[in-house]
Design a protein around this motif. Sequence first.
Motif, PDB file in Angstrom:
ATOM      1  N   GLU A 177       0.810  -1.207   0.000  1.00  0.00           N
ATOM      2  CA  GLU A 177       0.000   0.000   0.000  1.00  0.00           C
ATOM      3  C   GLU A 177       0.851   1.268   0.000  1.00  0.00           C
ATOM      4  O   GLU A 177       0.662   2.171  -0.810  1.00  0.00           O
ATOM      5  CB  GLU A 177      -0.917   0.004   1.220  1.00  0.00           C
ATOM      6  N   SER A 178       1.808   1.341   0.932  1.00  0.00           N
ATOM      7  CA  SER A 178       2.600   2.562   1.041  1.00  0.00           C
ATOM      8  C   SER A 178       3.435   2.784  -0.212  1.00  0.00           C
ATOM      9  O   SER A 178       3.510   3.896  -0.744  1.00  0.00           O
ATOM     10  CB  SER A 178       3.507   2.493   2.271  1.00  0.00           C
TER      11      SER A 178
ATOM     12  N   GLU B  22       2.082   8.844  -6.578  1.00  0.00           N
ATOM     13  CA  GLU B  22       2.492  10.234  -6.441  1.00  0.00           C
ATOM     14  C   GLU B  22       3.696  10.546  -7.337  1.00  0.00           C
ATOM     15  O   GLU B  22       3.777  11.605  -7.951  1.00  0.00           O
ATOM     16  CB  GLU B  22       2.841  10.541  -4.971  1.00  0.00           C
TER      17      GLU B  22
ATOM     18  N   GLN C  38       1.197   3.829  -3.171  1.00  0.00           N
ATOM     19  CA  GLN C  38       0.792   5.228  -3.103  1.00  0.00           C
ATOM     20  C   GLN C  38       1.942   6.145  -3.497  1.00  0.00           C
ATOM     21  O   GLN C  38       1.767   7.135  -4.205  1.00  0.00           O
ATOM     22  CB  GLN C  38       0.310   5.577  -1.677  1.00  0.00           C
TER      23      GLN C  38
END
Length: 649
Positions: free
Chosen positions: A287-288, A295, A291
């Motif tokens: 997830e991190s 970005e 993301q």
Amino acid sequence: MDITLESLHLMHYQGAQDVFIQFGIKNFIYGPNEAGKTRLFSAFFWLLFDKDSLNRKDFAIKSLDVNSEPEHYLNHSVEGVLRVDGMPITLKKVYSEKWTKKRNSPEKEFSGHTTDYFIDGVPVKQSEYKARVAQIVEEDVFKLLTNPAYFNEVLSWQDQRKILLEVAGDISDAEVITSNTKLEKLPSILGKRKLEDHRKVILTQRKEINDELERIPVRIDEAERAKPKMEGDAVHLQTQIIELRNAVQQKETELNRLLTGGEVAEQKKRAREIEGELLDIKNRLNESTSQAIVEQNKAVMQATMKVQQIERDIRVAEVGLNNYPDWIDNAEKTLNELRDKWVEVDEQQFVYAHDDNCPACGQALPSDQIQAAHDKAAAEFNRKKSKDLENIQTRAATAKNKIAELKSQLDTDQKQHDELTEQLSRQREIEQQERAKLEALQAQMKDVTIDPAYIAKHVELEQVHQLISEIQHSTYSVSERMKLDILDLRNELQLIERQHAAFAQIQMLDDRIAELSEQQKKLAVEFEELESQLYLTDQFIITKVNLLESKINAKFKHTRFKLFDRQINEGIKETCEALYNGVPYNKGLNHGMQILVGLDIIDTLQEHYGIHAPCWVDNAEAVTQEIHANSQLIALYASPEDNELVIES
């Protein structure tokens, strides 16, 4: 054939006043921007093929002065010494201005350019020169073997694919079928047809059947609506008939659902749900990082958009800069014409022609009247001449002001163009930095296949696929029982219909409906058979794709080629795209790796053509590892530490 470049001598070529370079087998040329590294590359190709390193025929050869204007009365030349299989050959081209003295003109005027050709110091015609160069190597082949960017950035994907098939060799249909046991029935299906022709036949027949299947329900509905209304005691029979028909329809719907894979569709839906859950697990584990990648992708896109905006601004500025010389020249021509006109008017003299006799009676006029007429005509001539000169002076002043304004605006626009060029260089560096960050984040993604939850969910997905397979195998026995039930209902329906002669028309329509339903079933079976054949042809294409890509990729050390794209409709479309570690050459691969991919391709092509030629690597500073080539190497490095060209062999 071995071709090496021993030396290059540039005189006034693109600003090179007098540059002589001796080459070895490995050559590393360092220098700051605008020092002339790429100019060497361009000069070499112009010497051979009248084009620069970017394959352009129309490019600037002449040296420019401080005002960016071409310097006149200079001979622009390039001389190169090549060694072909050990034998030296000296080639030279001289690009000169042509000045012609026109009739009745004291000065010569510029009238164009000429190019002179020399082989081993001997002047030759252009045709002889080109023929001698062609004897050494063909232009297209030479560019393939000397420029790492030529294959991927100049050639169309169709030409790239053609060359790769020449290098690796195509694969016969027999080889494809032999490599996949699933295709063993394909030859008997094709018969004497080619695979592509048979696919066209299948697609045509499938469309015809599908169109017919769409028309059958409409015909059934028309038959239902054509049934007459019943009266009297027939109402009860009609009710029974309707009930029986509904029962038949319901059974047929169930049978159709079974035959068309209704239960299988439910299980396939569950399989898709599980696949979504697997994706959720994968996204949760990363997830991190995911993301951060999202970005960073945005940052890369923003940087790229800025580069594209600056490039657009530069193109707009260049359009204006290209027009200024014509505007200034037109204004100066107008000013010169006005100067000539002023001299012409100023040199005009008063001439008075008059008759001394009276036009009415013919007698001589008094001398005072003759003098008065003369003075009046002279005054009118002088007034008009003065006004004409004043008007010419006013227009000349306007033309001078226009020339001054154009030259001032040209300087302003040129400075703006230079500033945009510097901005573009800086922004491209930022874009490369953002792409490097994105690649680093992508490398941090975790392997989800070892996660217990992921493994358990994957086992569940395999169980659902097994269930789908079992349902498909058991469909036949269930459908036969349902067909018997439908047959019993139809028998009962026919019995009731025969009880009333008035239902003869209804019976006829019901028979028509039954006929259409049977036709529908047969067409469905035929459609399924066509789908099966279409699937086999797809498998053939996919198998050939895999074999062909493997055969071609085996010819290269690092580069892999994608020769086909899988479409949304699961069809196959031909393409040609170079990959490095899965990254497409023109879709995300950094410049340094693009150079290494180009060199890898050159090594293979040089072996294929049996020609080893000088390999030019421009912008070599983008490569962070040792550059290798199987032939003579000329690597050009941007080096801000050096004030001029530095050559290491």
